[in-house]
Write a protein that holds these residues in place. Structure first.
Motif, PDB file in Angstrom:
ATOM      1  N   UNK A   3      22.014  34.925 -40.497  1.00  0.00           N
ATOM      2  CA  UNK A   3      21.201  34.948 -39.279  1.00  0.00           C
ATOM      3  C   UNK A   3      19.720  34.903 -39.667  1.00  0.00           C
ATOM      4  N   UNK A   4      18.958  34.057 -38.982  1.00  0.00           N
ATOM      5  CA  UNK A   4      17.523  33.957 -39.216  1.00  0.00           C
ATOM      6  C   UNK A   4      16.788  33.933 -37.882  1.00  0.00           C
ATOM      7  N   UNK A   5      15.531  34.357 -37.902  1.00  0.00           N
ATOM      8  CA  UNK A   5      14.669  34.122 -36.749  1.00  0.00           C
ATOM      9  C   UNK A   5      13.217  34.259 -37.177  1.00  0.00           C
ATOM     10  N   UNK A   6      12.328  33.622 -36.396  1.00  0.00           N
ATOM     11  CA  UNK A   6      10.901  33.653 -36.681  1.00  0.00           C
ATOM     12  C   UNK A   6      10.146  34.264 -35.510  1.00  0.00           C
ATOM     13  N   UNK A   7       8.969  34.800 -35.810  1.00  0.00           N
ATOM     14  CA  UNK A   7       8.131  35.359 -34.762  1.00  0.00           C
ATOM     15  C   UNK A   7       8.702  36.635 -34.182  1.00  0.00           C
ATOM     16  N   UNK A   8       8.294  36.943 -32.956  1.00  0.00           N
ATOM     17  CA  UNK A   8       8.809  38.124 -32.260  1.00  0.00           C
ATOM     18  C   UNK A   8       9.523  37.661 -30.998  1.00  0.00           C
ATOM     19  N   UNK A   9      10.844  37.560 -31.034  1.00  0.00           N
ATOM     20  CA  UNK A   9      11.585  37.161 -29.829  1.00  0.00           C
ATOM     21  C   UNK A   9      11.596  38.300 -28.824  1.00  0.00           C
ATOM     22  N   UNK A  10      11.955  38.027 -27.560  1.00  0.00           N
ATOM     23  CA  UNK A  10      12.126  39.117 -26.591  1.00  0.00           C
ATOM     24  C   UNK A  10      13.102  40.152 -27.141  1.00  0.00           C
ATOM     25  N   UNK A  11      12.967  41.395 -26.698  1.00  0.00           N
ATOM     26  CA  UNK A  11      13.803  42.478 -27.216  1.00  0.00           C
ATOM     27  C   UNK A  11      15.285  42.158 -27.079  1.00  0.00           C
ATOM     28  N   UNK A  12      15.669  41.566 -25.943  1.00  0.00           N
ATOM     29  CA  UNK A  12      17.087  41.254 -25.733  1.00  0.00           C
ATOM     30  C   UNK A  12      17.587  40.257 -26.777  1.00  0.00           C
ATOM     31  N   UNK A  13      16.748  39.280 -27.111  1.00  0.00           N
ATOM     32  CA  UNK A  13      17.147  38.275 -28.101  1.00  0.00           C
ATOM     33  C   UNK A  13      17.166  38.877 -29.501  1.00  0.00           C
ATOM     34  N   UNK A  14      16.207  39.754 -29.790  1.00  0.00           N
ATOM     35  CA  UNK A  14      16.213  40.408 -31.099  1.00  0.00           C
ATOM     36  C   UNK A  14      17.482  41.247 -31.260  1.00  0.00           C
ATOM     37  N   UNK A  15      17.864  41.964 -30.204  1.00  0.00           N
ATOM     38  CA  UNK A  15      19.088  42.763 -30.265  1.00  0.00           C
ATOM     39  C   UNK A  15      20.300  41.882 -30.496  1.00  0.00           C
ATOM     40  N   UNK A  16      20.329  40.714 -29.842  1.00  0.00           N
ATOM     41  CA  UNK A  16      21.456  39.796 -30.017  1.00  0.00           C
ATOM     42  C   UNK A  16      21.537  39.317 -31.470  1.00  0.00           C
ATOM     43  N   UNK A  17      20.395  38.963 -32.036  1.00  0.00           N
ATOM     44  CA  UNK A  17      20.380  38.489 -33.426  1.00  0.00           C
ATOM     45  C   UNK A  17      20.805  39.606 -34.386  1.00  0.00           C
ATOM     46  N   UNK A  18      20.333  40.808 -34.137  1.00  0.00           N
ATOM     47  CA  UNK A  18      20.690  41.924 -35.014  1.00  0.00           C
ATOM     48  C   UNK A  18      22.169  42.247 -34.909  1.00  0.00           C
ATOM     49  N   UNK A  19      22.723  42.147 -33.719  1.00  0.00           N
ATOM     50  CA  UNK A  19      24.172  42.381 -33.558  1.00  0.00           C
ATOM     51  C   UNK A  19      24.977  41.326 -34.300  1.00  0.00           C
ATOM     52  N   UNK A  20      24.515  40.083 -34.249  1.00  0.00           N
ATOM     53  CA  UNK A  20      25.191  39.015 -34.986  1.00  0.00           C
ATOM     54  C   UNK A  20      25.127  39.277 -36.491  1.00  0.00           C
ATOM     55  N   UNK A  21      23.982  39.802 -36.926  1.00  0.00           N
ATOM     56  CA  UNK A  21      23.778  40.008 -38.354  1.00  0.00           C
ATOM     57  C   UNK A  21      24.534  41.212 -38.894  1.00  0.00           C
ATOM     58  N   UNK A  22      24.607  42.270 -38.108  1.00  0.00           N
ATOM     59  CA  UNK A  22      25.117  43.527 -38.634  1.00  0.00           C
ATOM     60  C   UNK A  22      26.491  43.932 -38.102  1.00  0.00           C
ATOM     61  N   UNK A  23      27.059  43.119 -37.220  1.00  0.00           N
ATOM     62  CA  UNK A  23      28.419  43.402 -36.760  1.00  0.00           C
ATOM     63  C   UNK A  23      29.400  42.710 -37.698  1.00  0.00           C
ATOM     64  N   UNK A  24      30.319  43.455 -38.302  1.00  0.00           N
ATOM     65  CA  UNK A  24      31.284  42.834 -39.232  1.00  0.00           C
ATOM     66  C   UNK A  24      32.071  41.731 -38.539  1.00  0.00           C
ATOM     67  N   UNK A  25      32.234  40.610 -39.260  1.00  0.00           N
ATOM     68  CA  UNK A  25      33.007  39.509 -38.720  1.00  0.00           C
ATOM     69  C   UNK A  25      34.498  39.819 -38.750  1.00  0.00           C
TER      70      UNK A  25
END
Length: 217
Positions: free
Chosen positions: A192-214
């Motif tokens: 998972x990658x992202x740049x800048x500061x996304x809205x909080x909801x989008x940041x949470x979505x990216x972090x969940x994708x990154x840290x939730x075990x597949x």
């Protein structure tokens, strides 16, 4: 321990703010066992050291509309910083080159990795909140000692060692290879990658994708 890497510069208020935003979101997710590694990036590698001038002065804006637009941007950055408990004063930060601060961090990584995170936080605070000159050898030595580096002679030698400029140049080349154009740029687990500061909801979505075990299913 989970790894997070980020291209970042001490001249970048969004890098400072997002660092705290991510820490806040991860804490709410119950994730504490992670390591954030800063990859040195310079927004303005050719920038002169002019600590007597502010960031705003160095912009040399000639029209009133440009000045008002810049001031509005600074106010938005300040308000965004306050959402995570920071007072980010970009307009009044000294206009300096960040190379020496990055070189100090590269030296610190080799000297005592356990203190690097504290040093990076101190440098961001010094430049963007306290508006101190982070191109000053004297100041940089003081910050390093504040966070736990005790041998002043070693810190001074590290700042003067051109090897760390070579390493910084290598990172600059690597950022070109990785097509980094916008910072902060984060590399998270699960590709998972992202740049800048996304809205909080989008940041949470990216972090969940990154840290939730597949799932294996």
């Amino acid at each position: 321990m989970l790894k997070i890497k980020v291209w970042s510069d001490f001249d970048c208020p969004y890098c400072y703010i997002s660092k705290h935003q991510i820490a806040k979101e991860l804490a709410e997710m119950g994730i504490t066992d992670y390591e954030l590694e800063m990859l040195p990036y310079q927004l303005s590698p050719e920038k002169f050291n002019e600590p007597e001038r502010t960031f705003f002065d160095a912009l040399e804006l000639t029209s009133e509309s440009d000045q008002l637009s810049a001031q509005a941007s600074f106010e938005k950055i300040f308000a965004l910083g306050q959402t995570v408990g920071l007072e980010v004063r970009l307009a009044t930060a000294p206009s300096v080159n960040t190379a020496l601060a990055h070189r100090l961090v590269l030296w610190a990584k080799e000297s005592n990795p356990s203190l690097v995170s504290s040093l990076i936080e101190r440098l961001f605070q010094a430049h963007l909140s306290d508006n101190e000159d982070i191109s000053s050898h004297q100041n940089l030595i003081a910050y390093a000692r504040e966070v736990g580096f005790e041998d002043e002679a070693s810190i001074k030698a590290g700042l003067e060692d051109e090897t760390y400029q070579d390493k910084l140049d290598d990172y600059l080349d690597l950022s070109y290879d990785d097509d980094i154009e916008l910072i902060p740029h984060y590399y998270l687990p699960n590709q998972v990658q992202f740049s800048g500061i996304p809205p909080v909801s989008e940041m949470k979505r990216r972090l969940n994708l990154a840290f939730t075990p597949k799932s294996d299913h």
